[in-house]
Design an enzyme around this catalytic site. Structure first.
Site, mmCIF file in Angstrom:
data_model
loop_
_atom_site.group_PDB
_atom_site.id
_atom_site.type_symbol
_atom_site.label_atom_id
_atom_site.label_comp_id
_atom_site.label_asym_id
_atom_site.label_seq_id
_atom_site.Cartn_x
_atom_site.Cartn_y
_atom_site.Cartn_z
ATOM 1 C CB CYS A 387 49.533 32.629 79.358
ATOM 2 S SG CYS A 387 50.887 32.059 78.385
ATOM 3 C CG HIS A 513 49.441 36.680 76.847
ATOM 4 N ND1 HIS A 513 49.620 36.957 78.107
ATOM 5 C CD2 HIS A 513 49.983 35.545 76.297
ATOM 6 C CE1 HIS A 513 50.569 35.875 78.442
ATOM 7 N NE2 HIS A 513 50.881 35.335 77.336
ATOM 8 C CD GLU A 515 47.325 39.602 78.649
ATOM 9 O OE1 GLU A 515 46.265 38.777 78.426
ATOM 10 O OE2 GLU A 515 48.325 39.075 79.029
HETATM 11 N N1 GLN Z 1 55.793 29.731 81.425
HETATM 12 C C1 GLN Z 1 54.563 29.370 80.675
HETATM 13 C C2 GLN Z 1 55.062 29.042 79.356
HETATM 14 O O1 GLN Z 1 55.903 29.476 78.829
HETATM 15 C C3 GLN Z 1 53.422 30.498 80.540
HETATM 16 C C4 GLN Z 1 53.733 31.623 79.979
HETATM 17 C C5 GLN Z 1 53.067 32.868 80.185
HETATM 18 O O2 GLN Z 1 52.366 32.954 81.009
HETATM 19 N N2 GLN Z 1 53.145 34.013 79.287
HETATM 20 O O3 GLN Z 1 54.411 28.207 78.550
#
Ligand code: GLN
Length: 539
Positions: A387, A513, A515
């Site tokens: 992310c 994600h 994970e």
């Molecule tokens: N802050 C970034 C976004 O909102 C990444 C979010 C994250 O890593 N879950 O796109």
């Protein structure tokens, strides 16, 4: 037989004496034992705070925010439930006081209670009871295990304990209460002490709830004398006093609970036969591999919440699964990205053979993450970005390979001349923060002959999301020309979900994600392959 006969059993897990006794792990372990006997089990967490969900909480408050398939932002215990049971959870598996009140107040405004005074009892307690029994509807599950967050005696928990009291009355022997307490060892007296447990059970009794089973967290074994004493003072059978001894890995807890016969005591109390055999052979195989690794690798997790390991719970557990799958112990070194600069990065990362850059929000520590990525990209060290970690890889590549000086994400710098990461179109007019990100499962089409395709071994995958920003497709051609390739895209929207550098031995950034989907039964292929690459690069 009457088809509408309700057969679902409800088990409530409460905690006394102190927090952090591991109610989530005990709930997940009991569920695992019942599941291994062939029962369908689901676990629910009721959180007594007023936030609607933990999505707006800083990870330092309650650790990671776990995201379900249906896009619910939930308590990290749901991660344990999924990792143990290998069954997805949903919004219904996590309810907060905020959500309960929101629903009651909405009904009040609609006129559903017209004429009545809306009160904690019965309206709030009815709503709690409804949320618990919702999971049992249609007899989909043989067991619903409901974990009550917090500690008995807290003001916040009162309506939940009251709801349990009423449900015990309504459900009879289709319900039982497991109370988790602490038996401290006083080194001065050289004795285990039962008094805090006695008092905790007394508090439950004041609220009208007699626990059926006591699970006693302890650093030393409980002998028969202690068990009998607890049983006598707390009105339970001594077979229902279950020892939960400290252990080096949470994954051993189902085995310890099996030894203590927790599942058998539950089945007996619910008048269910314990005839179906308990098959934990795959679990035992996993533990055996986990405890006897053939090699060790060091991997750095670069993030900004590293002081609290719970902030990265699912990533840490994913490495346990992936390491075990590779017969390898992964030493995960949590590194504070704020401390990294170009000048010290080689020194800080000198002992590690791979790095993962963590998800996150906001500006703090961002430049350190970018420095770490520059270092691993230039030195052919395996890299996985999740992310924000992927977004940082894109920014680093834009700045240092393409030459787009001051390239950034508009999250960190709205005035950047090169917004290579930008807010998603559908996010632009959203002003409220809670539950408004791109959340939950989305499909992703994986490119032919990419690393991602080799890893996933299929073209269409589904992964969970939690973000507002995305790769800015205006820069796509430029990235491709310079060697960073999108190898996964959303088939509906064209959003870039995976970025790779094919000339690098292992450089993968993912907007989703992975994970959240790694379990003991199914370690996530991305983590498994990443660990494999790290082992290879070290050899
Ligand atoms: N802050 C970034 C976004 O909102 C990444 C979010 C994250 O890593 N879950 O796109």
């Amino acid at each position: 037989m009457n088809k509408s006969k309700k057969t679902t059993r409800y088990i409530f897990v409460t905690g006394g004496v102190t927090s952090s006794l591991g109610k989530g792990i005990i709930s997940a372990s009991l569920a695992k034992l019942l599941q291994s006997r062939g029962y369908n089990v689901t676990i629910q967490k009721l959180d007594p705070y007023i936030n609607i969900d933990p999505g707006t909480l800083n990870p330092y408050e309650h650790g990671e925010c776990y995201v379900t398939e249906d896009g619910a932002e939930t308590d990290l215990d749901l991660g344990h439930y999924e990792r143990f049971l290998n069954v997805p959870t949903s919004q219904a598996n996590n309810v907060t006081t905020g959500r309960i009140y929101q629903s009651v107040i909405r009904k009040e405004r609609q006129g559903d209670y017209l004429g009545e005074t809306v009160q904690i009892i019965p309206h709030i307690t009815d709503e709690i009871k409804y949320c618990i029994q919702l999971l049992g509807e249609g007899n989909k599950f043989d067991f619903v295990i409901t974990e009550i967050g917090g500690t008995v005696g807290d003001i916040e928990s009162l309506p939940y304990i009251e709801a349990i009291r009423q449900l015990k009355w309504d459900l009879g022997n289709r319900s039982l209460v497991i109370h988790l307490t602490l038996i401290p060892y006083l080194s001065a007296a050289k004795e285990l002490k039962t008094k805090p447990t006695q008092h905790s059970v007394k508090t439950m009794l004041e609220y009208g709830v007699q626990p059926d089973i006591l699970v006693c967290r302890t650093e030393r074994p409980l002998n028969a004398g202690i068990r009998n004493k607890i049983a006598l003072f707390c009105n339970v059978e001594s077979s229902a006093v279950i020892e939960s001894i400290d252990t080096d890995t949470i994954y051993k807890v189902p085995l310890l609970m099996r030894e203590e016969k927790l599942d058998q005591v539950v089945l007996k109390k619910m008048k269910l036969p314990a005839t179906r055999t308990l098959d934990l052979s795959n679990w035992e195989l996993f533990i055996n591999k986990l405890l006897h690794p053939q090699k060790t690798v060091n991997i750095a997790l670069v993030g900004k919440y590293v002081e609290l390991v719970d902030s990265y719970k699912s990533i840490i557990e994913s490495f346990i699964h992936a390491g075990t799958q590779n017969n390898c112990k992964v030493n995960l070194k949590l590194i504070q990205s704020e401390n990294i600069i170009n000048e010290n990065v080689a020194k800080i990362l000198k002992d590690v053979s791979g790095i993962i850059v963590a998800p996150g929000f906001g500006d703090r520590g961002i430049e350190g993450k970018i420095s770490a990525i520059k270092y691993v990209r230039e030195n052919n060290i395996p890299f996985l970005g999740i992310c924000l970690g992927m977004q940082c890889a894109v920014i680093e590549f834009a700045r240092n390979v393409i030459g787009l000086d001051k390239a950034h994400s508009t999250e960190m710098n709205p005035d950047t001349p090169y917004p290579v990461i930008d807010i998603m179109e559908e996010q632009k007019n959203i002003t409220t923060k809670g539950g408004t990100m791109r959340l939950g499962a989305n499909t992703c089409l994986v490119s032919k002959n990419s690393k991602a395709e080799k890893i996933y071994k299929k073209a269409l995958i589904s992964e969970r999301h939690r973000h507002r920003y995305e790769f800015n497709n205006d820069y796509l051609k430029m990235f491709e020309k310079h060697g960073m390739i999108p190898t996964g895209t959303n088939p509906g929207t064209g959003l870039v979900e995976i970025m790779e550098i094919p000339t690098h031995p292992w450089f993968v950034g993912v907007q989703f994600h992975p994970e959240y989907k790694s379990t003991v039964a199914q370690p996530h292929p991305l983590f498994v392959n990443f660990v494999k690459a790290v082992i290879k690069s070290k050899a």
